[in-house]
Write a protein that holds these residues in place. Structure first.
Motif, PDB file in Angstrom:
ATOM      1  N   THR A   1       0.833  -1.206   0.000  1.00  0.00           N
ATOM      2  CA  THR A   1       0.000   0.000   0.000  1.00  0.00           C
ATOM      3  C   THR A   1       0.868   1.255   0.000  1.00  0.00           C
ATOM      4  O   THR A   1       0.594   2.215  -0.734  1.00  0.00           O
ATOM      5  CB  THR A   1      -0.960  -0.008   1.208  1.00  0.00           C
TER       6      THR A   1
ATOM      7  N   SER B   1       3.832   1.552  -1.220  1.00  0.00           N
ATOM      8  CA  SER B   1       4.445   1.720  -2.543  1.00  0.00           C
ATOM      9  C   SER B   1       3.448   2.315  -3.534  1.00  0.00           C
ATOM     10  O   SER B   1       3.815   3.175  -4.335  1.00  0.00           O
ATOM     11  CB  SER B   1       5.020   0.400  -3.063  1.00  0.00           C
ATOM     12  N   LEU B   2       2.192   1.888  -3.468  1.00  0.00           N
ATOM     13  CA  LEU B   2       1.182   2.453  -4.377  1.00  0.00           C
ATOM     14  C   LEU B   2       0.922   3.921  -4.071  1.00  0.00           C
ATOM     15  O   LEU B   2       0.881   4.758  -4.986  1.00  0.00           O
ATOM     16  CB  LEU B   2      -0.119   1.657  -4.284  1.00  0.00           C
ATOM     17  N   ILE B   3       0.767   4.248  -2.796  1.00  0.00           N
ATOM     18  CA  ILE B   3       0.510   5.644  -2.409  1.00  0.00           C
ATOM     19  C   ILE B   3       1.708   6.529  -2.765  1.00  0.00           C
ATOM     20  O   ILE B   3       1.552   7.606  -3.343  1.00  0.00           O
ATOM     21  CB  ILE B   3       0.163   5.739  -0.909  1.00  0.00           C
TER      22      ILE B   3
ATOM     23  N   SER C   1       3.947   6.028  -5.019  1.00  0.00           N
ATOM     24  CA  SER C   1       4.088   6.170  -6.468  1.00  0.00           C
ATOM     25  C   SER C   1       3.138   7.232  -7.021  1.00  0.00           C
ATOM     26  O   SER C   1       3.472   7.919  -7.982  1.00  0.00           O
ATOM     27  CB  SER C   1       3.858   4.830  -7.166  1.00  0.00           C
ATOM     28  N   LEU C   2       1.985   7.389  -6.394  1.00  0.00           N
ATOM     29  CA  LEU C   2       1.037   8.415  -6.837  1.00  0.00           C
ATOM     30  C   LEU C   2       1.568   9.822  -6.585  1.00  0.00           C
ATOM     31  O   LEU C   2       1.313  10.747  -7.356  1.00  0.00           O
ATOM     32  CB  LEU C   2      -0.309   8.239  -6.133  1.00  0.00           C
ATOM     33  N   PHE C   3       2.324   9.984  -5.501  1.00  0.00           N
ATOM     34  CA  PHE C   3       2.820  11.309  -5.129  1.00  0.00           C
ATOM     35  C   PHE C   3       4.222  11.615  -5.662  1.00  0.00           C
ATOM     36  O   PHE C   3       4.542  12.770  -5.899  1.00  0.00           O
ATOM     37  CB  PHE C   3       2.820  11.466  -3.604  1.00  0.00           C
TER      38      PHE C   3
ATOM     39  N   ASP D   1       5.647  11.482 -11.755  1.00  0.00           N
ATOM     40  CA  ASP D   1       4.859  12.447 -12.525  1.00  0.00           C
ATOM     41  C   ASP D   1       3.477  11.890 -12.838  1.00  0.00           C
ATOM     42  O   ASP D   1       2.495  12.620 -12.826  1.00  0.00           O
ATOM     43  CB  ASP D   1       5.574  12.831 -13.818  1.00  0.00           C
ATOM     44  N   SER D   2       3.436  10.605 -13.134  1.00  0.00           N
ATOM     45  CA  SER D   2       2.145   9.948 -13.372  1.00  0.00           C
ATOM     46  C   SER D   2       2.260   8.493 -12.921  1.00  0.00           C
ATOM     47  O   SER D   2       3.354   7.934 -12.850  1.00  0.00           O
ATOM     48  CB  SER D   2       1.755  10.015 -14.850  1.00  0.00           C
ATOM     49  N   PHE D   3       1.125   7.892 -12.620  1.00  0.00           N
ATOM     50  CA  PHE D   3       1.114   6.493 -12.208  1.00  0.00           C
ATOM     51  C   PHE D   3       1.631   5.618 -13.346  1.00  0.00           C
ATOM     52  O   PHE D   3       2.262   4.602 -13.121  1.00  0.00           O
ATOM     53  CB  PHE D   3      -0.305   6.078 -11.792  1.00  0.00           C
ATOM     54  N   LYS D   4       1.415   6.043 -14.582  1.00  0.00           N
ATOM     55  CA  LYS D   4       1.916   5.311 -15.748  1.00  0.00           C
ATOM     56  C   LYS D   4       3.440   5.236 -15.734  1.00  0.00           C
ATOM     57  O   LYS D   4       4.023   4.215 -16.093  1.00  0.00           O
ATOM     58  CB  LYS D   4       1.423   5.946 -17.040  1.00  0.00           C
TER      59      LYS D   4
ATOM     60  N   TRP E   1       5.306   5.029 -13.191  1.00  0.00           N
ATOM     61  CA  TRP E   1       5.654   3.975 -12.235  1.00  0.00           C
ATOM     62  C   TRP E   1       5.364   2.599 -12.833  1.00  0.00           C
ATOM     63  O   TRP E   1       6.171   1.679 -12.708  1.00  0.00           O
ATOM     64  CB  TRP E   1       4.902   4.200 -10.929  1.00  0.00           C
TER      65      TRP E   1
END
Length: 190
Positions: free
Chosen positions: A30, A32-34, A36-38, A41-44, A46
């Motif tokens: 969780t 790592s996901l959070i 990566s969002l911040f 530049d974009s979730f893509k 990551w």
């Protein structure tokens, strides 16, 4: 502090230990996901760290994983057992598990730890910082010089594989192979 951790782990039932282990990995996943969002530049951006390149999987994931296992086996059988003793924690975790449970635990650990340490921390803060932090998170190894050196070298090795490939699948595969086969050795050793 280490003794408290050992005592706590030994006081847990197998079910409770498995639940705590999976909960800790869910938290890392969780995070790592959070993060990566911040931090990307974009979730893509990551998601682009996951590349389907089977040749890399073998050269930088499977083969390095096997090399680490062979080195670990050599050290386990040639060094006094007390140097490799983590307080019985790994044995407690894996000794009474089925092969399927060991597979799932190893896969969950490899995915969650690599997503956080290589996918986020290494990518954003660098190779050295991520490798040191990865070793420090394995706190039970800090008072055992052989285990500490092993986890540091493993962390830098996985980080190097990531540096070469910039592919999270590679480090996840290597990490999984190492954890899975070493856990099987713990499970089936006499």
């Amino acid at each position: 502090m280490k003794q408290k951790q050992i005592d706590l782990i030994h006081s847990l039932s197998d079910y409770q230990l498995k639940q705590q282990l999976l909960l800790s990995q869910f938290i890392l996943f969780t995070l790592s996901l959070i993060a990566s969002l911040f931090l990307f530049d974009s979730f893509k951006d990551w998601l682009d760290l996951f590349k389907w390149q089977p040749t890399q999987f073998i050269l930088y994931g499977v083969l390095p994983g096997i090399i680490v296992i062979l080195i670990d086996l050599f050290l386990m059988y040639n060094l006094p057992k007390k140097l490799y003793d983590d307080g019985g924690i790994n044995e407690k975790i894996f000794k009474n598990r089925t092969v399927t449970e060991i597979f799932i635990i190893s896969l969950v650990v490899a995915i969650s730890e690599e997503m956080l340490f290589r996918g986020v921390i290494h990518t954003i803060f660098g190779y050295f910082f991520a490798s040191i932090l990865f070793a420090l998170v394995h706190i039970r190894y800090l008072s055992k010089p052989v285990l500490l050196i092993s986890i540091l070298l493993l962390s830098f090795y996985l980080g190097y594989m990531y540096e070469i490939t910039n592919n999270l699948f590679v480090t996840i595969i290597a990490h999984f192979i190492i954890d899975f086969f070493l856990a099987l050795i713990i499970r089936f050793k006499k």
